[in-house]
Design a protein around this motif. Structure first.
Motif, PDB file in Angstrom:
ATOM      1  N   VAL A 110       0.859  -1.187   0.000  1.00 34.59           N
ATOM      2  CA  VAL A 110       0.000   0.000   0.000  1.00 34.59           C
ATOM      3  C   VAL A 110       0.897   1.240   0.000  1.00 34.59           C
ATOM      4  O   VAL A 110       1.770   1.393   0.858  1.00 34.59           O
ATOM      5  CB  VAL A 110      -0.930   0.019   1.225  1.00 34.59           C
ATOM      6  N   ASP A 111       0.680   2.115  -0.968  1.00 34.55           N
ATOM      7  CA  ASP A 111       1.508   3.317  -1.104  1.00 34.55           C
ATOM      8  C   ASP A 111       0.935   4.523  -0.381  1.00 34.55           C
ATOM      9  O   ASP A 111       1.677   5.430  -0.002  1.00 34.55           O
ATOM     10  CB  ASP A 111       1.662   3.674  -2.591  1.00 34.55           C
ATOM     11  N   MET A 112      -0.385   4.554  -0.209  1.00 36.21           N
ATOM     12  CA  MET A 112      -1.037   5.745   0.329  1.00 36.21           C
ATOM     13  C   MET A 112      -2.270   5.348   1.130  1.00 36.21           C
ATOM     14  O   MET A 112      -2.958   4.377   0.785  1.00 36.21           O
ATOM     15  CB  MET A 112      -1.431   6.692  -0.808  1.00 36.21           C
ATOM     16  N   ILE A 113      -2.541   6.091   2.178  1.00 38.99           N
ATOM     17  CA  ILE A 113      -3.754   5.896   2.980  1.00 38.99           C
ATOM     18  C   ILE A 113      -4.561   7.179   2.947  1.00 38.99           C
ATOM     19  O   ILE A 113      -4.025   8.270   3.177  1.00 38.99           O
ATOM     20  CB  ILE A 113      -3.410   5.554   4.444  1.00 38.99           C
ATOM     21  N   THR A 114      -5.844   7.055   2.660  1.00 41.30           N
ATOM     22  CA  THR A 114      -6.762   8.185   2.798  1.00 41.30           C
ATOM     23  C   THR A 114      -7.845   7.763   3.781  1.00 41.30           C
ATOM     24  O   THR A 114      -8.511   6.743   3.588  1.00 41.30           O
ATOM     25  CB  THR A 114      -7.351   8.631   1.443  1.00 41.30           C
ATOM     26  N   PHE A 115      -7.985   8.537   4.844  1.00 37.52           N
ATOM     27  CA  PHE A 115      -8.854   8.144   5.943  1.00 37.52           C
ATOM     28  C   PHE A 115      -9.724   9.313   6.376  1.00 37.52           C
ATOM     29  O   PHE A 115      -9.242  10.442   6.525  1.00 37.52           O
ATOM     30  CB  PHE A 115      -8.009   7.686   7.142  1.00 37.52           C
ATOM     31  N   THR A 116     -10.992   9.032   6.607  1.00 35.87           N
ATOM     32  CA  THR A 116     -11.897   9.986   7.241  1.00 35.87           C
ATOM     33  C   THR A 116     -12.501   9.315   8.460  1.00 35.87           C
ATOM     34  O   THR A 116     -13.084   8.229   8.366  1.00 35.87           O
ATOM     35  CB  THR A 116     -13.018  10.420   6.280  1.00 35.87           C
ATOM     36  N   GLY A 117     -12.349   9.974   9.618  1.00 31.42           N
ATOM     37  CA  GLY A 117     -12.863   9.411  10.853  1.00 31.42           C
ATOM     38  C   GLY A 117     -12.371  10.195  12.047  1.00 31.42           C
ATOM     39  O   GLY A 117     -12.017  11.379  11.932  1.00 31.42           O
ATOM     40  N   SER A 118     -12.312   9.561  13.180  1.00 29.27           N
ATOM     41  CA  SER A 118     -11.971  10.245  14.417  1.00 29.27           C
ATOM     42  C   SER A 118     -10.488  10.582  14.479  1.00 29.27           C
ATOM     43  O   SER A 118      -9.646   9.914  13.863  1.00 29.27           O
ATOM     44  CB  SER A 118     -12.343   9.377  15.619  1.00 29.27           C
ATOM     45  N   THR A 119     -10.178  11.605  15.247  1.00 25.69           N
ATOM     46  CA  THR A 119      -8.780  11.995  15.437  1.00 25.69           C
ATOM     47  C   THR A 119      -8.004  10.900  16.144  1.00 25.69           C
ATOM     48  O   THR A 119      -6.834  10.647  15.820  1.00 25.69           O
ATOM     49  CB  THR A 119      -8.706  13.317  16.217  1.00 25.69           C
ATOM     50  N   ALA A 120      -8.622  10.225  17.101  1.00 27.25           N
ATOM     51  CA  ALA A 120      -7.934   9.149  17.817  1.00 27.25           C
ATOM     52  C   ALA A 120      -7.491   8.050  16.856  1.00 27.25           C
ATOM     53  O   ALA A 120      -6.343   7.576  16.923  1.00 27.25           O
ATOM     54  CB  ALA A 120      -8.851   8.579  18.896  1.00 27.25           C
ATOM     55  N   THR A 121      -8.376   7.653  15.944  1.00 24.87           N
ATOM     56  CA  THR A 121      -8.011   6.635  14.960  1.00 24.87           C
ATOM     57  C   THR A 121      -6.985   7.183  13.983  1.00 24.87           C
ATOM     58  O   THR A 121      -6.067   6.470  13.573  1.00 24.87           O
ATOM     59  CB  THR A 121      -9.251   6.142  14.207  1.00 24.87           C
ATOM     60  N   GLY A 122      -7.120   8.449  13.603  1.00 22.45           N
ATOM     61  CA  GLY A 122      -6.161   9.080  12.704  1.00 22.45           C
ATOM     62  C   GLY A 122      -4.748   9.071  13.259  1.00 22.45           C
ATOM     63  O   GLY A 122      -3.776   8.866  12.520  1.00 22.45           O
ATOM     64  N   ARG A 123      -4.632   9.295  14.554  1.00 21.01           N
ATOM     65  CA  ARG A 123      -3.308   9.245  15.183  1.00 21.01           C
ATOM     66  C   ARG A 123      -2.692   7.850  15.029  1.00 21.01           C
ATOM     67  O   ARG A 123      -1.492   7.705  14.724  1.00 21.01           O
ATOM     68  CB  ARG A 123      -3.416   9.596  16.660  1.00 21.01           C
ATOM     69  N   ARG A 124      -3.513   6.820  15.250  1.00 19.35           N
ATOM     70  CA  ARG A 124      -3.004   5.451  15.146  1.00 19.35           C
ATOM     71  C   ARG A 124      -2.613   5.122  13.707  1.00 19.35           C
ATOM     72  O   ARG A 124      -1.592   4.447  13.468  1.00 19.35           O
ATOM     73  CB  ARG A 124      -4.055   4.462  15.651  1.00 19.35           C
ATOM     74  N   ILE A 125      -3.401   5.599  12.750  1.00 23.79           N
ATOM     75  CA  ILE A 125      -3.083   5.350  11.343  1.00 23.79           C
ATOM     76  C   ILE A 125      -1.787   6.041  10.960  1.00 23.79           C
ATOM     77  O   ILE A 125      -0.926   5.466  10.274  1.00 23.79           O
ATOM     78  CB  ILE A 125      -4.242   5.819  10.444  1.00 23.79           C
ATOM     79  N   MET A 126      -1.615   7.272  11.405  1.00 25.30           N
ATOM     80  CA  MET A 126      -0.392   8.012  11.094  1.00 25.30           C
ATOM     81  C   MET A 126       0.834   7.293  11.654  1.00 25.30           C
ATOM     82  O   MET A 126       1.872   7.188  10.994  1.00 25.30           O
ATOM     83  CB  MET A 126      -0.500   9.422  11.667  1.00 25.30           C
ATOM     84  N   ALA A 127       0.703   6.768  12.884  1.00 20.99           N
ATOM     85  CA  ALA A 127       1.807   6.030  13.487  1.00 20.99           C
ATOM     86  C   ALA A 127       2.083   4.743  12.723  1.00 20.99           C
ATOM     87  O   ALA A 127       3.242   4.383  12.464  1.00 20.99           O
ATOM     88  CB  ALA A 127       1.497   5.734  14.948  1.00 20.99           C
ATOM     89  N   ALA A 128       1.007   4.034  12.339  1.00 28.13           N
ATOM     90  CA  ALA A 128       1.175   2.774  11.615  1.00 28.13           C
ATOM     91  C   ALA A 128       1.823   3.000  10.256  1.00 28.13           C
ATOM     92  O   ALA A 128       2.668   2.210   9.817  1.00 28.13           O
ATOM     93  CB  ALA A 128      -0.178   2.093  11.444  1.00 28.13           C
ATOM     94  N   ALA A 129       1.449   4.071   9.588  1.00 26.82           N
ATOM     95  CA  ALA A 129       1.970   4.361   8.249  1.00 26.82           C
ATOM     96  C   ALA A 129       3.436   4.772   8.281  1.00 26.82           C
ATOM     97  O   ALA A 129       4.133   4.687   7.262  1.00 26.82           O
ATOM     98  CB  ALA A 129       1.140   5.458   7.597  1.00 26.82           C
ATOM     99  N   SER A 130       3.910   5.220   9.418  1.00 23.29           N
ATOM    100  CA  SER A 130       5.279   5.735   9.494  1.00 23.29           C
ATOM    101  C   SER A 130       6.320   4.651   9.260  1.00 23.29           C
ATOM    102  O   SER A 130       7.423   4.941   8.776  1.00 23.29           O
ATOM    103  CB  SER A 130       5.517   6.398  10.860  1.00 23.29           C
ATOM    104  N   ALA A 131       5.997   3.407   9.566  1.00 25.54           N
ATOM    105  CA  ALA A 131       6.974   2.329   9.415  1.00 25.54           C
ATOM    106  C   ALA A 131       7.409   2.166   7.965  1.00 25.54           C
ATOM    107  O   ALA A 131       8.563   1.817   7.686  1.00 25.54           O
ATOM    108  CB  ALA A 131       6.402   1.015   9.949  1.00 25.54           C
ATOM    109  N   THR A 132       6.511   2.415   7.027  1.00 30.70           N
ATOM    110  CA  THR A 132       6.832   2.321   5.602  1.00 30.70           C
ATOM    111  C   THR A 132       6.746   3.678   4.907  1.00 30.70           C
ATOM    112  O   THR A 132       6.789   3.751   3.685  1.00 30.70           O
ATOM    113  CB  THR A 132       5.890   1.317   4.904  1.00 30.70           C
ATOM    114  N   VAL A 133       6.622   4.735   5.686  1.00 30.16           N
ATOM    115  CA  VAL A 133       6.585   6.122   5.185  1.00 30.16           C
ATOM    116  C   VAL A 133       5.565   6.269   4.061  1.00 30.16           C
ATOM    117  O   VAL A 133       5.881   6.741   2.970  1.00 30.16           O
ATOM    118  CB  VAL A 133       7.988   6.613   4.744  1.00 30.16           C
ATOM    119  N   LYS A 134       4.348   5.832   4.332  1.00 31.61           N
ATOM    120  CA  LYS A 134       3.287   5.967   3.335  1.00 31.61           C
ATOM    121  C   LYS A 134       2.812   7.408   3.258  1.00 31.61           C
ATOM    122  O   LYS A 134       2.841   8.148   4.248  1.00 31.61           O
ATOM    123  CB  LYS A 134       2.092   5.077   3.704  1.00 31.61           C
TER     124      LYS A 134
END
Length: 501
Positions: free
Chosen positions: A245-269
């Motif tokens: 996965v090259d890119m993530i586009t997410f709409t939802g809560s800030t709490a979930t957004g924080r977790r997604i941002m952290a998860a994406a950092s491992a592969t710098v998406k």
């Protein structure tokens, strides 16, 4: 439009699950409509009764969808054949229009969306997003000349080309599933990306219905669009951490957004996040109170307050507070709420009993902490309805004034002038939207410019539209959706240079 991807026509069996309720759907993976090992129910929030069932995708289903999207991006001409993409977007728009009434009924039933408002972002405006991006793609420049530059005695021609970002994981919230899905799918497909779209577990059927239309009524090739439904906590992490996965586009809560941002950092998406809001409507001391009072009533009860950009904080001059409260009590009391299928209902239910409990708990805690309940503040049965609610005498630092409620609840705060209003409005981790009212438009715009938010309404102006970029400052998100900016979120820029002979 001779293209290798046309030879790999998206195919599905054209069948739904066929149970008695008639609302069951299937997922779209690699061009086929498929089920899963198990299903999960989705409820009609107006009644609390089971509406239908959705496939409960697991890790293997998510991995299969990602693999299909990767293969479609890497081995076909989807990303480079602009004319074919236009053809497919045109087909998708036509399929949505041809089936819009069925989609409308499903949206009313599953989302609790009021029929009266489905001609807006719930359905009609959402479908129009596809048309907008198809038209934009026809004239959008995918390259840009930077001109020549002399370097060490030689001339160098430089230019920039734009290309698709790659495989996109699109994860959406429950409140406006058609709008959110199509605001991600349309620009991603226009850009040449392939997509794995995951619907919200509270409203899976609407999103799956879009997948069925793609499978049965368009030439979009296998793997270009994959649509999943899942109640599993394991699927989201697969989409946000997978190396393909090259890119993530997410709409939802800030709490979930924080977790997604952290998860994406491992592969710098690449990450687009449209998150929560606690937007402020600022009424200045020279404003006519009738208009902001009316707008507050209709805005905060639209879709039962389940909108991230709604102005849930109303900032009123102390000297005019009581006058505004009287108008609000009248306005909120006049809101028609009930069966969302009824043509004259304005406000439908909250999405679930869990969400209703959250809203009610926040209101109760606010009252216990000293807030005054002006109107509402109670549940309405049957279904998941909550009475339109106004609270005043609220501490600006309290939970109810700081946290997103996602319900028909307005918090009224006093201010002592323009500077104080700006200070209170900026006292938030969020910065999604806002509004200002004043008889002096220049003064209103000056106040709006001082508030850190991504979009502003001045004296009732509407900022949300297909051609206007939408997104937030601070913890309301990263990036912009809609408009040209929405297309460019799904593009990468590649710089070229060559020596001029």
């Amino acid at each position: 439009m001779q293209s290798e991807v046309r030879e790999a026509d998206a195919s599905g069996d054209g069948q739904t699950a066929g149970t008695a309720d008639g609302f069951d759907r299937r997922m779209l993976i690699d061009g086929r409509l498929v089920g899963a090992a198990t299903t999960f129910p989705t409820l009609n929030p107006a009644t609390g009764e089971v509406l239908g069932h959705a496939p409960d995708a697991g890790v293997e289903d998510a991995e299969a969808a990602i693999a299909a999207a990767r293969r479609a991006f890497d081995t076909t001409t989807w990303a480079t054949d602009t004319e074919f993409r236009l053809h497919c977007l045109d087909q998708l728009h036509r399929a949505l229009l041809d089936n819009i009434e069925e989609l409308r009924e499903l949206t009313i039933a599953e989302c609790g969306a009021a029929r009266l408002l489905t001609n807006g972002p719930h359905v009609d405006d959402a479908v129009a997003i596809v048309r907008y991006y198809a038209d934009l793609l026809r004239d959008y420049p995918m390259s840009e000349e930077l001109g020549e530059m002399e370097i060490r005695g030689a001339k160098h021609r430089r230019w920039v080309e734009k290309e698709a970002a790659g495989v996109v994981a699109a994860i959406i919230a429950y409140n406006y599933p058609n709008q959110l899905a199509l605001a991600k799918l349309s620009p991603a497909l226009a850009a040449g990306c392939t997509v794995v779209l995951k619907g919200a577990p509270d409203t899976p059927l609407v999103t799956l219905a879009i997948g069925e239309l793609i499978a049965n009524h368009t030439d979009i090739p296998p793997g270009v669009v994959n649509v999943l439904s899942s109640s599993s906590a394991e699927v989201g992490p697969v989409l946000t951490t997978h190396s393909d996965v090259d890119m993530i586009t997410f709409t939802g809560s800030t709490a979930t957004g924080r977790r997604i941002m952290a998860a994406a950092s491992a592969t710098v998406k690449k990450v687009f996040l449209e998150l929560g809001g606690k937007s402020a409507m600022v009424v200045l001391d020279d404003a006519d109170l009738a208009l902001p009072a009316m707008f507050s009533a209709f805005s905060m009860t639209s879709h039962a307050g389940q909108g991230c950009a709604l102005t849930s904080r109303l900032l009123v001059p102390s000297a005019r507070h009581d006058e505004m409260i009287e108008l609000l009590a009248q306005g909120f009391g006049n809101i028609s709420h009930g069966d969302p299928a009824h043509p004259h209902t304005y406000m439908g239910p909250l999405i679930s009993e869990q969400q209703r409990e959250k809203v009610h708990g926040m209101v109760q805690r606010a009252v216990e902490a000293g807030a005054k309940l002006v109107t509402g503040g109670h549940k309405i049965d049957p279904g998941f309805f909550y009475a339109p609610t106004v609270l005043t005498d609220v501490d600006p630092d309290s939970e109810i004034a700081q946290e997103e409620i996602f319900g028909p609840v307005l918090v009224v705060l006093r201010h002592e002038g323009d500077d104080d209003a700006v200070r209170i409005a900026n006292n938030s981790i969020y910065g999604l939207a806002g509004a200002v009212y004043s008889k002096d438009e220049d003064r209103a715009v000056a106040v709006a410019r001082r508030i850190r938010a991504g979009a502003f309404s001045v004296n009732g102006g509407r900022f949300f539209g297909m051609d206007t970029p939408f997104g937030g400052f601070k913890q309301s998100g990263i990036g912009r959706e809609m408009g040209i900016a929405g297309l460019e979120e799904f593009l990468e820029r590649k710089t070229f240079a060559t020596v001029v002979p």
